[in-house]
Scaffold this active site. Structure first.
Site, PDB file in Angstrom:
ATOM      1  N   LYS A   1       0.812  -1.310  -0.166  1.00 51.10           N
ATOM      2  CA  LYS A   1      -0.201  -0.192  -0.137  1.00 51.10           C
ATOM      3  C   LYS A   1       0.714   1.007   0.005  1.00 51.10           C
ATOM      4  O   LYS A   1       1.828   1.347   0.714  1.00 51.10           O
ATOM      5  CB  LYS A   1      -0.814   0.062   1.262  1.00 51.10           C
ATOM      6  CG  LYS A   1      -1.947   1.100   1.288  1.00 51.10           C
ATOM      7  CD  LYS A   1      -3.071   0.819   2.501  1.00 51.10           C
ATOM      8  CE  LYS A   1      -3.960   1.870   2.574  1.00 51.10           C
ATOM      9  NZ  LYS A   1      -4.988   1.676   3.774  1.00 51.10           N
TER      10      LYS A   1
ATOM     11  N   SER B   1     -10.043   1.610   2.593  1.00 51.52           N
ATOM     12  CA  SER B   1      -9.171   2.247   1.910  1.00 51.52           C
ATOM     13  C   SER B   1      -8.004   1.363   0.839  1.00 51.52           C
ATOM     14  O   SER B   1      -7.481   2.178   0.113  1.00 51.52           O
ATOM     15  CB  SER B   1      -8.446   3.337   2.671  1.00 51.52           C
ATOM     16  OG  SER B   1      -7.620   2.715   3.516  1.00 51.52           O
TER      17      SER B   1
ATOM     18  N   SER C   1      -9.852  -1.043   6.811  1.00 51.70           N
ATOM     19  CA  SER C   1      -9.139  -0.828   5.343  1.00 51.70           C
ATOM     20  C   SER C   1      -8.835  -2.217   4.928  1.00 51.70           C
ATOM     21  O   SER C   1      -8.284  -2.251   3.718  1.00 51.70           O
ATOM     22  CB  SER C   1      -8.600   0.276   5.305  1.00 51.70           C
ATOM     23  OG  SER C   1      -9.261   1.459   5.274  1.00 51.70           O
TER      24      SER C   1
END
Ligand code: GLN
Length: 475
Positions: free
Chosen positions: A78, A153, A177
């Site tokens: 990420k 997310s 997330s």
């Protein structure tokens, strides 16, 4: 289970010399080149670095050495985890041009275990969102249905695994997330106990809630990755001084004799297909020998409200550092104050600004007790309610997300509708307990449903044990 090779298969092949890490990485880079134009899982593909690392892994094997338990495994990160000299953006314009001067601890640990990073994945700006539509660089598409969101997310990381770009990716989970996008993309996603995985080098959102964890196709690959990234780090003051247990050792134990908690006062709002799959998951565990126990967790319902005060409060403080002086973007002005205002106005997107406003308000002198203080009290009650529930059961089972993947734009005009995506995931962030999502059959429009397992603090082993049973019995 999927058509893609698992991390365990790749590592075994590379360590034994049957597979070349350079070939594995080349196959994955080809898949990325062929399809990421449509999916947009990556903000940045690390093709050169990956080829170089893979060659080094092969050289270690050729010289008779062991590159480690994740030898040659492609991993996507990420884009809120620091990678030395490689752009790290949080999918925000405000970090444009910034190159971290160091690697996050998770990056160091995976490197030491032989993993090969293939790129940095897209996210909702600063990890604020549930659909990856808040990225400054455009959304990620769900590989299972490109008209729909991958969740968020960590949508890019979930999509990267689902699309076969890497068998393992890392996400961060502040309110759901990892677990929610895992559910929407049909992969496994784990949020470890707060403090299990070092946050050093994870760009902070809500520091008391943030935790890094893996996305994988299989529970066994999740266990392997956790064994690599968990464990004490003196560089993170909240890191738990405990070594990572051998999670892989428990996966075949079954659930005979375990007590699975069903929360009778769980907030409503899950779609009927999601409720049906969750009920079937309870039934599957029961027929595998577990006992289903009804428990109450009254504070669960207030988790969302408390979270949307605590997380923005912490974010407003954490994001104060992006001032046009120390990192990335600077938009000039007549004086320093105007420069900072111009920079932050241009650099942050709407959702990030909304959170900063909410958080600053909740912490302001006249409202601190009414908002932030009250939220902390709910957090305390939540911990007590969960502790009471764990007196009666070993783990809790709930839906991960109230719905399957939803179409683009369907919640963007209504922030509260988007926040409701986190109803079931937030409580484990407030308590710090480990929780994970496992795919369990399909729901509406043949899209995957994920069920969530929540375990007591440091209870990853029993959580993974239950997850492995659900994986075996999934429709
Ligand atoms: N969707 C939640 C939020 O917007 C959770 C985000 C996260 O876990 N990073 O805050």
């Amino acid at each position: 289970m999927s058509e893609y090779p698992t991390a365990l298969q790749i590592a075994e092949g590379v360590r034994s010399g049957d597979l070349k890490a350079v070939d594995v990485v080349e196959q994955h880079l080809t898949t990325i080149a062929d399809t990421d134009g449509e999916i947009h899982a990556f903000n940045h593909v690390m093709a050169d670095e990956a080829r170089e690392r893979a060659a080094a892994v092969d050289a270690t094997v050729a010289a008779g050495g062991d590159p480690g338990p994740m030898a040659g495994v492609p991993v996507a990160l990420k884009d809120n985890m620091c990678t030395r000299g490689v752009p790290t953006t949080c999918s925000s314009k405000i970090l444009a041009g910034w190159l971290p001067p160091y690697d996050a601890t998770v990056v160091q640990r995976l490197t030491a275990a032989g993993a090969v990073f293939v790129g940095k994945t897209n996210l909702d700006e600063f990890a604020m969102g549930s659909s990856t539509e808040n990225s400054a660089f455009g959304p990620t598409r769900n590989p299972l249905d490109t008209e729909r969101v991958p969740g968020g997310s960590s949508g890019g990381s979930a999509a990267a695994v689902a699309a076969g770009f890497a068998p393992v990716s890392l996400g961060s989970d502040t309110g759901g997330s990892i677990r929610q996008p895992a559910a929407l993309c049909g992969v496994v996603g784990v949020k470890p106990t707060y403090g299990r995985v070092s946050r050093l080098g994870l760009i902070a959102f809500g520091s008391s809630l943030d935790q890094i964890g893996p996305f994988t196709h299989t529970v066994a690959d999740a266990a392997l990755t956790l064994e690599t990234i968990c464990g004490h780090d003196p560089g993170d003051s909240t890191s738990i001084p405990e070594p990572a247990p051998e999670f892989s050792a428990v996966l075949d134990r079954g659930v005979d004799g375990l007590r699975i908690g069903r929360i009778t006062d769980l907030p409503e709002g899950a779609d009927p297909d999601v409720v049906a799959r969750t009920d079937e998951a309870f039934a599957a565990l029961e027929s595998a020998g577990a006992t289903i126990v009804d428990v109450e967790v009254p504070a669960f319902t207030y988790g969302l409200t408390a979270y949307y005060l605590i997380a923005p409060a912490e974010a407003s403080s954490n994001l104060a550092r992006f001032d046009g002086v120390r990192y990335g973007l600077r938009v000039d002005g007549a004086d320093v104050e105007e420069m900072m205002r111009n920079t932050r106005t241009a650099g942050f997107g709407d959702e990030v600004k909304r959170r900063i406003l909410l958080g600053t308000y909740a912490l302001s002198a006249g409202y601190y007790d009414a908002y932030y203080g009250k939220a902390l009290k709910i957090r305390r009650l939540m911990a007590e309610d969960f502790a009471a529930a764990y007196q009666q059961c070993d783990v809790l089972l709930t839906p991960s997300s109230p719905s399957v993947a939803f179409p683009f734009g369907s919640k963007t005009d209504d922030p509260f509708a988007m926040y409701l995506c986190d109803t079931y995931t937030i409580p484990a962030n407030l308590t710090g307990d480990p929780a994970m999502s496992v795919p369990f059959g399909d729901g509406a429009d043949d899209l995957p449903v994920g069920v969530q397992i929540i375990a007591p603090s440091l209870g990853e082993s029993v959580m993974l044990q239950v997850a492995a049973e659900l994986e075996r019995s999934a429709p």
